[in-house]
Design an enzyme around this catalytic site. Structure first.
Site, PDB file in Angstrom:
ATOM      1  N   GLU A  53       1.314 -10.263  -0.611  1.00 44.15           N
ATOM      2  CA  GLU A  53      -0.012 -10.885  -0.562  1.00 44.15           C
ATOM      3  C   GLU A  53      -0.522 -11.187  -1.969  1.00 44.15           C
ATOM      4  OE1 GLU A  53      -2.281  -9.445   3.382  1.00 44.15           O
ATOM      5  OE2 GLU A  53      -1.633  -7.777   2.112  1.00 44.15           O
ATOM      6  N   GLY A  72       1.318  -5.772   0.941  1.00 44.68           N
ATOM      7  CA  GLY A  72       0.298  -6.182  -0.021  1.00 44.68           C
ATOM      8  C   GLY A  72       0.862  -6.736  -1.307  1.00 44.68           C
ATOM      9  N   ALA A 109       0.825  -1.206   0.000  1.00 44.47           N
ATOM     10  CA  ALA A 109       0.000   0.000   0.000  1.00 44.47           C
ATOM     11  C   ALA A 109       0.862   1.260   0.000  1.00 44.47           C
ATOM     12  CB  ALA A 109      -0.925  -0.002   1.212  1.00 44.47           C
TER      13      ALA A 109
END
Length: 264
Positions: A116, A113, A68
């Protein structure tokens, strides 16, 4: 292969049975809501295309994805950040639920992220280098919000996952390979991409329904006790017996020719 427009942060292109999703938000592919909206659109395009295997790659030299955009995250309202997280979760659920194979090719920092995203893919390749992979959210007072705390232990085991989550420390590609976070590490990016293309083409030449069943057997079976997982395998196999692809596979074998699969 179709060309990606320069203003696209995340774009999809396809050539034959292999597609590519490219991240291109300098300087670090740090994402915001717009990034994930385009990521969702790219996945949707991939799912509607003839591509049977999709390669995720960064257009940037030093970063796969830094996660992010922290400055944007800090200045956003809670509602805005929830919308971004929801969009990210939607994208990763699409990848995991897709009947197609997704391959992440990592040659730069892959954090938060970004990791992820990679973990939601079916296969993760890396190249040698000084970059890091990790989930640093605990150092920001947070927990991974896009499945990181759940996918990581399924890949590397609960104890190793907890160390990474609780410490927020990152690891290099060789260590990521050792613990099972990466499938394979290559001497340089070109060799990694070449192998990814070769594997994607190999998967694309397998029967699409069988690939989809294999993906479901692995992903869904992990959440089940062995007895139930074996029952799932039997059900998936039974669903393939009468398909046109299965008949084509047997006929092609007997006739000593390459099969022509159509996903039916």
């Amino acid at each position: 292969m179709t060309e990606l427009r320069s203003e696209v942060l995340v774009g999809f292109s396809s050539g034959g049975n292999v597609g590519h999703i490219v991240f291109n938000r300098p300087p670090a592919n740090a994402y915001d809501l717009t990034f994930h909206e385009q990521f969702n659109e790219a996945i949707d395009a991939a799912e509607l295309s003839d591509a049977r295997a999709i390669i995720l790659v960064s257009a940037l030299e030093r970063f796969f994805c830094a996660g992010a955009d922290i400055k944007a995250f800090a200045s956003n309202s809670t509602a805005d950040n929830k919308a971004m997280v929801a969009s990210a979760q939607q994208a990763l659920s699409k990848i995991e639920g897709s009947p197609k194979a997704y391959i992440a090719c990592i040659a730069g920092h892959c954090l938060g992220g970004g990791l992820e995203i990679a973990m939601a893919c079916d296969i993760r390749f890396g190249s040698e280098g000084a970059y890091k992979l990790g989930l640093p959210e605990a150092r920001l007072g947070l927990l991974p919000g896009n499945g990181g705390s759940q996918r990581l232990p399924r890949l590397v085991g609960p104890s190793q996952a907890f160390v990474m989550l609780a410490s927020g420390e990152s690891i290099g590609p060789e260590e990521a390979l050792r613990i099972g976070l990466l499938n394979q590490v290559f001497p340089e990016k070109g060799a990694m991409l070449q192998h990814a293309e070769s594997l994607a083409n190999s998967i694309a030449h397998s029967a699409p329904l069988a690939v989809a069943a294999s993906k479901r057997a692995v992903n869904d079976g992990l959440a089940l006790p062995l007895k139930e997982a074996l029952r799932l395998e039997a059900e998936l196999l039974e669903s393939l017996y009468e398909t046109d692809d299965a008949k084509e596979g047997f006929n092609a074998f007997v006739e000593k020719r390459q099969p022509r699969y159509h996903g039916k």
